[in-house]
Design an enzyme around this catalytic site. Structure first.
Site, PDB file in Angstrom:
ATOM      1  N   ASN A   1      -0.115 -19.676 -17.619  1.00 23.08           N
ATOM      2  CA  ASN A   1      -0.686 -21.017 -17.426  1.00 23.08           C
ATOM      3  C   ASN A   1      -0.860 -21.354 -15.946  1.00 23.08           C
ATOM      4  O   ASN A   1      -1.804 -22.059 -15.581  1.00 23.08           O
ATOM      5  CB  ASN A   1       0.172 -22.065 -18.138  1.00 23.08           C
TER       6      ASN A   1
ATOM      7  N   TYR B   1       7.135  -1.054 -16.332  1.00 21.43           N
ATOM      8  CA  TYR B   1       7.131  -0.997 -14.863  1.00 21.43           C
ATOM      9  C   TYR B   1       7.621  -2.321 -14.271  1.00 21.43           C
ATOM     10  O   TYR B   1       7.269  -3.388 -14.756  1.00 21.43           O
ATOM     11  CB  TYR B   1       5.688  -0.753 -14.380  1.00 21.43           C
TER      12      TYR B   1
ATOM     13  N   ARG C   1      13.088  -3.047 -14.265  1.00 21.89           N
ATOM     14  CA  ARG C   1      14.474  -2.556 -14.187  1.00 21.89           C
ATOM     15  C   ARG C   1      15.226  -3.325 -13.100  1.00 21.89           C
ATOM     16  O   ARG C   1      14.749  -3.419 -11.967  1.00 21.89           O
ATOM     17  CB  ARG C   1      14.472  -1.066 -13.856  1.00 21.89           C
TER      18      ARG C   1
ATOM     19  N   CYS D   1       2.314  -5.379   0.564  1.00 20.76           N
ATOM     20  CA  CYS D   1       1.402  -6.122  -0.328  1.00 20.76           C
ATOM     21  C   CYS D   1       2.050  -7.262  -1.111  1.00 20.76           C
ATOM     22  O   CYS D   1       1.565  -8.390  -1.075  1.00 20.76           O
ATOM     23  CB  CYS D   1       0.748  -5.160  -1.309  1.00 20.76           C
TER      24      CYS D   1
ATOM     25  N   LYS E   1       9.750   2.142   0.203  1.00 30.85           N
ATOM     26  CA  LYS E   1       9.990   3.044  -0.937  1.00 30.85           C
ATOM     27  C   LYS E   1       9.966   4.487  -0.434  1.00 30.85           C
ATOM     28  O   LYS E   1       9.696   4.739   0.743  1.00 30.85           O
ATOM     29  CB  LYS E   1       8.977   2.815  -2.059  1.00 30.85           C
TER      30      LYS E   1
END
Ligand SMILES: NC(=O)c1ccc[n+]([C@@H]2O[C@H](COP(=O)([O-])OP(=O)(O)OC[C@H]3O[C@@H](n4cnc5c(N)ncnc54)[C@H](O)[C@@H]3O)[C@@H](O)[C@H]2O)c1
Length: 421
Positions: free
Chosen positions: A226, A257, A260, A269, A327
C-alpha cells in the site's frame, strides 16, 4: 481417536468438522450455550463455507457432540485441542485469561491414573514461553509429580484463514509441532495422517512464535504494497503494472532471498535507494511509515550486532574483524555494515585488526576511497594479511561474511554476525 476441542469459535469449529470428517470422534466444549446447542443439533456454531455439511454428517453418524463443561469426558480422550480466544489485552499483549481458565478446567478434570497421557494441544496464538510459564505450572499445580505421566504438552499453530478454513485445514502450508525438547508426538502424527505438508518438529517456543512471524510478515507485505501504491498514485504511475513487474520476480522479490536473520543491509544501492524513496514519498505526501523505518531498523541492528559481538570482551582487547567489504568477492566498502562494525570497535577502544584480502586501501578510488577514509581514517594500519590473522592471538574474532571459512583460526573465539542461529 477420541478428540475433545475447547473453544468452538472459528478455529475450534473448523477443527471439529474437519477432524470428525477424518473418522475421529469429537466432543466440543464451549462456555457459550448457543454454540453448544448449535453443535448438538448438527449445525456449525459459526458460519464457514462447507462447515455445516461436515458437522451435519458427523452428527448423523453420532460422532460429534458438545458440552459447556468437561468432566469425565476427558478420561477416554486421546487428544484435547485448545482453541479459545486470545484477544488483545489493554497493553497490546494477548489476554491470556481464557487460556488460563480453560487450562485450570482441564487440569482439574484430568485423572492421573490414565492408561496413556492425554496429548494436550494448544492452537490459540500466544506469546512464546506461554506453554512453559503459564500452562505447565497450572497443570503441575493440579497433578504434581504425576503431571509428566498424565499430559503430553503440544503447541500446534493453526494456519487456516476464515472463509477458506476447510481447504486450509486439509492443505496447510506447513505443520508445526512444538513439544518440550522438540520430541515427535505419536498422537499428532495420527491426527495429521493424510495431510500432505512439510512437518516441523521443534521446541515449544519456536512453535509458539511461528504465528507472530507469519502474521507480522503478512502485515508487512500489505503495508509495503500500500505504501508503494500510494507513491505510484501520487506520481501518476500505474500501481498495477508496477505490481505485475514486482511479483514476476520470484528470484529476488518473492522468494526466501533476504529473509535469513543475520547481517544488516548495506552496500552502494540498498541504503541509498531506500533513502531516495523516503525523499520521494515525503515530497509527494505519500506517508511511507514502513519504508521510513527501514534505515533506523538497520542502524539498530548494526548496534545490536556490535553489542552481541563484544559481549564480555575486556576493554582494550585485541579483536580480528573478518570481512570489511559489504559482501564477499567485492572491494566495495560504501555503506558496508562491516565498516560500521570496525568504527564501533575502534570507538569502544578495542585493538582492531581487519582481514579482507579483496580490500587494498591503496587501490580504493573515488567515492569508495572517500567513504573508507572518512569512516576509518586509520584503515591502512588496520588491515592485516592472512598470515598475520592466522598467527596472532585474538581475544575475539568477529566474522561478517563467509570469508571466515578461508581462515585457519581458533573458532572458540569466533562470533559470526552473518547469521543468527
Ligand atoms: N480466526 C482465525 O482465522 C485464526 C487462525 C489461526 C489462529 N487463530 C487463533 O486461534 C484462537 C481462537 O480464534 P477464534 O477466531 O476461533 O476465536 P473465537 O473468539 O471465535 O472463539 C473462541 C471460543 O472460545 C470459547 N471459550 C472461551 N473460554 C472458554 C473456556 N474456558 N472453555 C471453553 N470455551 C471457551 C469462546 O466462547 C469462543 O467460542 C485465537 O488465539 C486466534 O488468534 C485464529
Amino acid at each position: 481417536m477420541n478428540v475433545v476441542i475447547f473453544g468452538l469459535g472459528y478455529v475450534g469449529s473448523a477443527a471439529a468438522g474437519c477432524i470428525a470428517s477424518q473418522g475421529h470422534t469429537i466432543i466440543g466444549v464451549d462456555v457459550s450455550d448457543a454454540k453448544v446447542a448449535a453443535l448438538n443439533s448438527g449445525r456449525a456454531p459459526v458460519y464457514e463455507p462447507g462447515l455445516d455439511e461436515l458437522i451435519a454428517a458427523a452428527h448423523a453418524d453420532g460422532r460429534i457432540k458438545a458440552v459447556t463443561r468437561v468432566s469425565d469426558e476427558l478420561d477416554n480422550c486421546d487428544i484435547a485441542i485448545v482453541c479459545v480466544g486470545t484477544p488483545s489485552g489493554v497493553d497490546g499483549a494477548h489476554d491470556m485469561s481464557f487460556i488460563a481458565q480453560v487450562t485450570r478446567e482441564i487440569a482439574a478434570a484430568l485423572k492421573p491414573d490414565r492408561a496413556s497421557p492425554l496429548t494436550l494441544v494448544y492452537r490459540s496464538t500466544m506469546r512464546p514461553g506461554s506453554c512453559e510459564n503459564i500452562i505447565w505450572p497450572i497443570i503441575e499445580s493440579h497433578l504434581g509429580a504425576e503431571a509428566e505421566k498424565t499430559v503430553e504438552l503440544v503447541y500446534n499453530p493453526e494456519f487456516l484463514r476464515e472463509a477458506s478454513a476447510i481447504e486450509d485445514f486439509f492443505h496447510p502450508p506447513k505443520i508445526v509441532i512444538g513439544t518440550l525438547g522438540g520430541k515427535p508426538s505419536a498422537n499428532m502424527a495420527k491426527l495429521n495422517e493424510g495431510i500432505n505438508a512439510p512437518v516441523f518438529e521443534v521446541g515449544l517456543r519456536e512453535a509458539e512464535i511461528t504465528k507472530f512471524v507469519d502474521n507480522s510478515w503478512h502485515a508487512v507485505k500489505v503495508a509495503f504494497a500500500n505504501e508503494i501504491g500510494r507513491v505510484c498514485q501520487n506520481l501518476g504511475i500505474s500501481a498495477s503494472e508496477v505490481h505485475a513487474i514486482f511479483k514476476s520476480d520470484t528470484k529476488l522479490n518473492l522468494s526466501a532471498y533476504y529473509t535469513r536473520p543475520g547481517g544488516p543491509f548495506g552496500g552502494s544501492c540498498l541504503p541509498k535507494d531506500v533513502r531516495a524513496l523516503q525523499y520521494i514519498a515525503a515530497d509527494t505526501g505519500s506517508a511511507t511509515h514502513l519504508v521510513d523505518a527501514l534505515i533506523r531498523s538497520n542502524e539498530a541492528h548494526k548496534h545490536h550486532q556490535f553489542l552481541h559481538a563484544t559481549q564480555g570482551l575486556e576493554a582494550g582487547a585485541r579483536v580480528l574483524l573478518v570481512g570489511l567489504a559489504f559482501k564477499l568477492e567485492t572491494d566495495d566498502l560504501r555503506e558496508s555494515p562491516a565498516v560500521d562494525m570496525a568504527r564501533k570497535l575502534l570507538e569502544a577502544g578495542y585493538d582492531v585488526d581487519i582481514y579482507d584480502p579483496k580490500v587494498a586501501p591503496s587501490s580504493l578510488v573515488g567515492q569508495n576511497l572517500g567513504y573508507a577514509y572518512s569512516v576509518l581514517p586509520r584503515i591502512d594500519d588496520l588491515m592485516v594479511t592472512q598470515q598475520t590473522a592466522e598467527s596472532r592471538e585474538y581475544a575475539r574474532i568477529i566474522a561478517t561474511n563467509r570469508l571466515i571459512d578461508t581462515l585457519a583460526i581458533d573458532r572458540t573465539k569466533l562470533v559470526d554476525t552473518s547469521a543468527i542461529a
